[in-house]
Design a protein around this motif. Structure first.
Motif, mmCIF file in Angstrom:
data_model
loop_
_atom_site.group_PDB
_atom_site.id
_atom_site.type_symbol
_atom_site.label_atom_id
_atom_site.label_comp_id
_atom_site.label_asym_id
_atom_site.label_seq_id
_atom_site.Cartn_x
_atom_site.Cartn_y
_atom_site.Cartn_z
ATOM 1 N N ASN A 90 0.920 -0.985 0.111
ATOM 2 C CA ASN A 90 -0.164 -0.037 -0.078
ATOM 3 C C ASN A 90 0.752 1.394 -0.021
ATOM 4 O O ASN A 90 0.641 2.177 -0.687
ATOM 5 C CB ASN A 90 -0.744 -0.061 1.164
ATOM 6 N N TYR A 109 -2.500 3.847 15.595
ATOM 7 C CA TYR A 109 -0.867 3.217 15.695
ATOM 8 C C TYR A 109 -0.990 2.056 14.314
ATOM 9 O O TYR A 109 -1.811 1.545 14.024
ATOM 10 C CB TYR A 109 -0.909 2.448 17.029
ATOM 11 N N ASN A 110 0.323 1.618 14.216
ATOM 12 C CA ASN A 110 0.436 0.713 13.182
ATOM 13 C C ASN A 110 -0.031 -0.577 13.272
ATOM 14 O O ASN A 110 -0.192 -1.473 12.431
ATOM 15 C CB ASN A 110 2.090 0.763 12.542
ATOM 16 N N ILE A 144 -5.027 -6.103 10.045
ATOM 17 C CA ILE A 144 -4.959 -4.791 10.991
ATOM 18 C C ILE A 144 -5.878 -3.695 10.723
ATOM 19 O O ILE A 144 -6.033 -2.897 11.378
ATOM 20 C CB ILE A 144 -3.489 -4.336 10.528
ATOM 21 N N CYS A 145 -6.453 -3.724 9.229
ATOM 22 C CA CYS A 145 -7.174 -2.834 8.932
ATOM 23 C C CYS A 145 -8.599 -3.211 9.484
ATOM 24 O O CYS A 145 -9.547 -2.100 9.967
ATOM 25 C CB CYS A 145 -7.394 -2.624 7.436
ATOM 26 N N ASN A 170 -0.970 7.800 7.255
ATOM 27 C CA ASN A 170 0.057 8.627 7.145
ATOM 28 C C ASN A 170 -0.619 10.178 7.669
ATOM 29 O O ASN A 170 -0.159 10.650 8.644
ATOM 30 C CB ASN A 170 0.714 8.618 5.749
ATOM 31 N N SER A 171 -1.473 10.622 6.732
ATOM 32 C CA SER A 171 -2.126 12.046 7.211
ATOM 33 C C SER A 171 -3.196 11.863 8.139
ATOM 34 O O SER A 171 -3.612 12.933 8.586
ATOM 35 C CB SER A 171 -2.796 12.485 5.890
ATOM 36 N N CYS A 202 -9.124 1.371 3.860
ATOM 37 C CA CYS A 202 -7.967 2.082 3.494
ATOM 38 C C CYS A 202 -8.196 2.065 1.781
ATOM 39 O O CYS A 202 -7.707 2.632 1.118
ATOM 40 C CB CYS A 202 -6.723 1.412 3.811
ATOM 41 N N ASP A 203 -9.347 1.316 1.407
ATOM 42 C CA ASP A 203 -9.658 1.223 0.048
ATOM 43 C C ASP A 203 -8.707 0.409 -0.701
ATOM 44 O O ASP A 203 -8.836 0.618 -2.183
ATOM 45 C CB ASP A 203 -9.935 2.715 -0.601
ATOM 46 N N ALA A 204 -7.723 -0.351 -0.354
ATOM 47 C CA ALA A 204 -6.859 -1.196 -1.061
ATOM 48 C C ALA A 204 -7.578 -2.049 -1.536
ATOM 49 O O ALA A 204 -8.472 -2.845 -1.070
ATOM 50 C CB ALA A 204 -5.732 -1.385 0.035
ATOM 51 N N PHE A 221 -4.870 6.159 17.896
ATOM 52 C CA PHE A 221 -3.860 6.812 18.357
ATOM 53 C C PHE A 221 -4.051 8.407 18.674
ATOM 54 O O PHE A 221 -4.054 8.984 19.712
ATOM 55 C CB PHE A 221 -2.514 7.103 17.500
ATOM 56 N N ILE A 235 -2.325 1.596 -3.475
ATOM 57 C CA ILE A 235 -3.287 0.784 -2.744
ATOM 58 C C ILE A 235 -3.923 0.111 -3.848
ATOM 59 O O ILE A 235 -4.897 -0.860 -3.419
ATOM 60 C CB ILE A 235 -4.351 1.735 -2.037
ATOM 61 N N LYS A 284 -6.381 8.798 13.696
ATOM 62 C CA LYS A 284 -5.261 8.136 13.179
ATOM 63 C C LYS A 284 -4.826 6.700 14.154
ATOM 64 O O LYS A 284 -5.095 7.097 15.315
ATOM 65 C CB LYS A 284 -4.217 9.289 13.304
ATOM 66 N N ARG A 295 -4.503 0.119 16.784
ATOM 67 C CA ARG A 295 -5.078 0.893 18.192
ATOM 68 C C ARG A 295 -5.505 2.278 17.570
ATOM 69 O O ARG A 295 -4.607 2.885 16.870
ATOM 70 C CB ARG A 295 -4.375 0.761 19.124
ATOM 71 N N PRO A 347 2.516 14.890 6.422
ATOM 72 C CA PRO A 347 2.871 15.526 7.883
ATOM 73 C C PRO A 347 4.097 14.887 8.640
ATOM 74 O O PRO A 347 4.272 13.660 8.302
ATOM 75 C CB PRO A 347 1.256 15.282 8.448
#
Ligand SMILES: [Zn+2]
Ligand SMILES: [Zn+2]
Lengths: 295, 97
Positions: free
Chosen positions: A38, B86-87, B34-35, B65-66, B12-14, B92, A43, B84, B90, A81
């Motif tokens: 991704n 965490y990777n 994860i998603c 990211n954003s 995430c639309d992936a 953040f 994606i 947003k 969870r 960011p």
């Protein structure tokens, strides 16, 4: 070449082989490989040919290995960011300092293990001397006049009321443990040039010249160093780190570029890609730890 | 609950990967576990913040990211928020906008 996600070594040094591996992992819906696709490929699901093309582009060096490494660090941590930890570091509050001290103590323990792995794997004297100096300045110091970076970190913690015994006795957060385990694995399983690249890329984060390299900000606002609201210990830690890391990271990356066997160059790149991901997660752990300050 | 991503991962639309999980009474497509974890955390948080029993529609924009700017609706009410993760999925950062 190595996979930049799981570090597995492909049977041949080709983007085709890596592409096949990534697609295989994608087909079994492995979260880490998919996150990587991704981020670096896009994606939208792509065929093997397209994946290979994008990999070629990602790994291509137009300005040399060192510049490529700098770009990867800057885009991940200092892009738009900014990484949340860098945002908090601009004028760090006690929460941020607390998270920094608690997690970084454990990081520095791994740091010297990784640097000594480099020493034990190479016979290049200039590399060994560089890493010896590094270990001394980061962890040993020359007592009593020149405290190590680690000692300055502990003093910074004490200045906000955190005894060093607490720092030693508190286990790192899971994200820190995961990153440290990976860095440990890199130091054990990868070549010394790869290990050097993986570790010293991290030092770029605190390089005072990072803005000249395309970063959107510096590690912290240098006004902090003259701000009376910060303790002398905080200023000393940040100031010394700034001085040390500017030299370290650049010399190290020059050595990486000098001693990188062209046939293993892509392994180094994959290890760097892995290392910046680990750094991202580790810096998030500093932020997360900061949230528990005072509890 | 209607969502804006029709083809790809609900969060995430992936279109990579394939991982299915039931959320709000519907089996949904995710790119990875994860998603799916992150999405469930988002839904639980929005319902708790608004004391809604469910969500009628959810529109997600942005990436991790954003951070993501989202709009959720229930029973004619609208709630806009930033989230947003965490990777590991969870939450953040979460706040209304
Ligand atoms: Zn892999
Ligand atoms: Zn997804």
């Amino acid at each position: 070449m190595r996979c930049p996600v799981c570090l597995a070594m492909m049977e041949e040094d080709s983007f085709h082989a890596l592409g096949e591996h990534l697609v295989q992992e994608e087909q079994r819906s492995d979260g880490k490989h998919i996150m990587w696709l991704n981020r670096y490929i896009g994606i939208k699901k792509a065929g093997l040919d397209q994946v290979r093309e994008k990999l070629e582009k990602l790994y291509s060096l137009d300005a040399g290995l060192k510049e490529w490494i700098i770009r990867r660090l800057v885009e991940r941590i200092y892009g738009e960011p900014l990484h949340p930890f860098i945002v908090r570091m601009q004028h760090p509050d006690n929460k941020t300092i607390y998270g920094y001290v608690m997690e970084h103590h454990h990081f520095l323990g791994q740091w010297i293990r990784s640097c000594s792995a480099i020493i034990s794997k190479t016979r290049v004297e200039e590399v060994q001397l560089f890493e010896i100096d590094n270990i001394v300045s980061e962890y040993r110091g020359i007592p009593p006049d020149t405290p190590s970076h680690h000692e300055l970190l502990l003093r910074m913690g004490e200045s906000i009321g955190v005894p060093r015994s607490t720092v030693y006795d508190t286990a790192p957060l899971p994200a820190t443990i995961d990153s440290l385990n990976w860095w440990d694995r890199i130091s054990k399983e990868c070549d010394w040039v790869e290990t050097m690249a993986a570790m010293h890329t991290l030092e770029l984060t605190a390089n005072p010249d990072i803005k000249k390299m395309g970063a959107k900000s510096t590690y912290f606002d240098s006004a902090v160093l003259n701000d009376p609201s910060y303790s002398a210990e905080v200023k000393q830690f940040l100031g010394e780190g700034y001085k040390a890391d500017s030299g370290h990271s650049m010399v190290a990356l020059d050595l990486v570029e000098k001693y990188c066997d062209p046939g293993k160059r892509r392994n180094v790149q994959s290890t760097v890609l892995k290392s910046v991901e680990l750094l991202d997660n580790y810096l998030m752990a500093r932020v997360e730890r900061g949230e528990s300050y005072g509890n | 609950m209607e969502i804006n991503y029709k083809e790809g991962c609900a969060l995430c639309d992936a279109t990579w990967g394939e991982y299915w999980e039931e959320v709000e009474g519907k089996n949904r497509f995710f790119c990875c576990d994860i998603c799916a974890t992150a999405f469930k955390n988002l839904v639980t948080k929005v319902k708790a913040e608004n004391a809604w029993p469910t969500i009628d529609s959810l529109e997600i924009t942005g990436n991790n990211n954003s951070g993501r700017k989202c709009t959720a609706t229930y029973d004619g009410k609208e709630y806009r928020f930033y989230i947003k993760f965490y990777n590991d999925g969870r939450i953040f950062d979460f706040h209304s906008i």
